[in-house]
Write a protein that holds these residues in place. Structure first.
Motif, PDB file in Angstrom:
ATOM      1  N   ARG A  19       2.225  -5.458  -1.303  1.00  0.00           N
ATOM      2  CA  ARG A  19       1.423  -4.831  -2.368  1.00  0.00           C
ATOM      3  C   ARG A  19       1.294  -3.332  -2.123  1.00  0.00           C
ATOM      4  N   ILE A  20       1.058  -2.967  -0.870  1.00  0.00           N
ATOM      5  CA  ILE A  20       0.956  -1.549  -0.538  1.00  0.00           C
ATOM      6  C   ILE A  20       2.239  -0.808  -0.890  1.00  0.00           C
ATOM      7  N   VAL A  21       3.367  -1.406  -0.506  1.00  0.00           N
ATOM      8  CA  VAL A  21       4.664  -0.772  -0.764  1.00  0.00           C
ATOM      9  C   VAL A  21       4.902  -0.644  -2.263  1.00  0.00           C
ATOM     10  N   ALA A 107       4.864  -3.699   9.542  1.00  0.00           N
ATOM     11  CA  ALA A 107       5.301  -4.514   8.405  1.00  0.00           C
ATOM     12  C   ALA A 107       5.457  -3.655   7.158  1.00  0.00           C
ATOM     13  N   THR A 108       4.532  -2.723   6.942  1.00  0.00           N
ATOM     14  CA  THR A 108       4.617  -1.828   5.783  1.00  0.00           C
ATOM     15  C   THR A 108       5.877  -0.970   5.841  1.00  0.00           C
ATOM     16  N   LEU A 109       6.179  -0.422   7.007  1.00  0.00           N
ATOM     17  CA  LEU A 109       7.386   0.390   7.160  1.00  0.00           C
ATOM     18  C   LEU A 109       8.643  -0.458   6.967  1.00  0.00           C
ATOM     19  N   ILE A 268       2.729  10.993  12.926  1.00  0.00           N
ATOM     20  CA  ILE A 268       1.732  10.344  12.085  1.00  0.00           C
ATOM     21  C   ILE A 268       0.602   9.899  13.009  1.00  0.00           C
ATOM     22  N   HIS A 269      -0.637  10.206  12.662  1.00  0.00           N
ATOM     23  CA  HIS A 269      -1.778   9.816  13.485  1.00  0.00           C
ATOM     24  C   HIS A 269      -2.599   8.772  12.739  1.00  0.00           C
ATOM     25  N   ILE A 270      -2.822   7.622  13.366  1.00  0.00           N
ATOM     26  CA  ILE A 270      -3.659   6.595  12.748  1.00  0.00           C
ATOM     27  C   ILE A 270      -4.683   6.117  13.772  1.00  0.00           C
ATOM     28  N   ASP A 275      -7.950   3.132   7.284  1.00  0.00           N
ATOM     29  CA  ASP A 275      -6.799   2.857   6.426  1.00  0.00           C
ATOM     30  C   ASP A 275      -5.643   3.774   6.822  1.00  0.00           C
ATOM     31  N   PHE A 276      -4.471   3.172   7.093  1.00  0.00           N
ATOM     32  CA  PHE A 276      -3.325   3.996   7.499  1.00  0.00           C
ATOM     33  C   PHE A 276      -2.491   4.466   6.306  1.00  0.00           C
ATOM     34  N   ILE A 277      -2.866   4.065   5.093  1.00  0.00           N
ATOM     35  CA  ILE A 277      -2.054   4.402   3.922  1.00  0.00           C
ATOM     36  C   ILE A 277      -2.070   5.902   3.640  1.00  0.00           C
TER      37      ILE A 277
END
Length: 291
Positions: A19-21, A107-109, A268-270, A275-277
């Protein structure tokens, strides 16, 4: 057989990250990494107006005439996820650990890569290589990557970024987009990172917990290093102790970020519990502007 609980987690992560993608990152992968993969095609005689940086000096020396190298953009690109599985990934002062955050981010990547018709692979590492999954396409392959992330029971507890990068260079012969996902609680990896960044497109993804950066006033506490097991008693009543803790953490951060800057890497800093989006979207936007 995969436990039912793992299957449920895989399904939940698949639904959430796809869904994010689809909703937030659609199209950004292609534009951010356009032209990242190139391969040598041929040489031809130099013509006025050609970029002198493309001159093939070996051929030029042999023939006595200037020749330049021609490259073509690869239609397919490979992405590799190098994911830290050391004991410090179990840290989490919010509702999730670093490991849980990393799994959803990975998973998002991975889904972003296959949606862009690219291949994606996985290397899990601690102070050694725990698992290597070569890059492939397809949703079933991404589900395998998620399964490996959830199912991994590491043999090691420490972190060796150098070993993970050396393994990358041995296994990936072509230029690859590499997401190096870790809390970077390691030293002595500078040379390996420099060598890998010459060959591959390295994207450091720094995963941290705010408690690692700032110590609250909670009195005497026993702290254990998850990676080497050492214990220490810390007096957090003392303002000077808390300040020294924070200064040490900031010094480590400054040294790490200075290395990224010297190598022209865009991290990228999380943080756990956040939320990492938005950090991902900002990163993709910066990459688009660099094209």
């Amino acid at each position: 057989m995969i436990p039912r609980e793992i299957i449920k987690k895989i399904r939940r992560i698949e639904i959430h990250t796809t869904r994010i993608v689809d909703e937030l990152l659609a199209g950004q992968w292609d534009s951010a990494f356009r032209g990242s993969g190139i391969e040598f095609e041929e040489v031809r005689p130099y013509q006025i107006g050609d970029d002198v940086r493309a001159i093939d000096w070996n051929v030029t020396a042999r023939t006595g005439r200037p020749f330049i190298k021609l490259f073509r953009e690869e239609r397919e690109m490979a992405a590799m996820l190098l994911v830290d599985q050391s004991a410090s990934q179990g840290m989490g002062s919010h509702w999730q650990t670093k490991r849980e955050q990393v799994t959803e981010l990975s998973a998002t990547l991975a889904f972003s890569a296959i949606k862009g018709n690219d291949r994606v692979g996985l290397t899990l590492f601690t102070d050694g290589i725990e698992k290597f999954v070569p890059p492939r396409k397809g949703t079933r392959h991404v589900l395998r990557i998620i399964r490996e992330l959830l199912y991994c029971e590491p043999m090691g507890t420490g972190t060796s970024l150098a070993k993970s990068l050396e393994h990358l260079n041995r296994t990936m012969s072509r230029r690859t987009v590499v997401f190096l996902i870790s809390d970077f609680q390691d030293t002595g990896y500078e040379k390996a990172l420099k060598i890998a960044s010459r060959k591959h497109d390295i994207v450091p993804v720094v995963v941290a917990d705010q408690r690692e950066l700032k110590m609250p006033n909670v009195g005497l506490v026993r702290l254990r290093d998850a990676e080497n097991g050492r214990m220490v008693t810390f007096d957090s009543f003392s303002r000077s102790n808390r300040r020294a803790y924070e200064q040490y953490a900031q010094r480590r951060i400054d040294e790490r970020d200075a290395l990224f800057h010297r190598l022209n890497l865009d991290p990228i800093h999380i943080y756990t519990g956040e939320d990492f989006i938005e950090p991902l979207k900002r990163f993709f936007h910066r990459r688009e502007n660099r094209q």
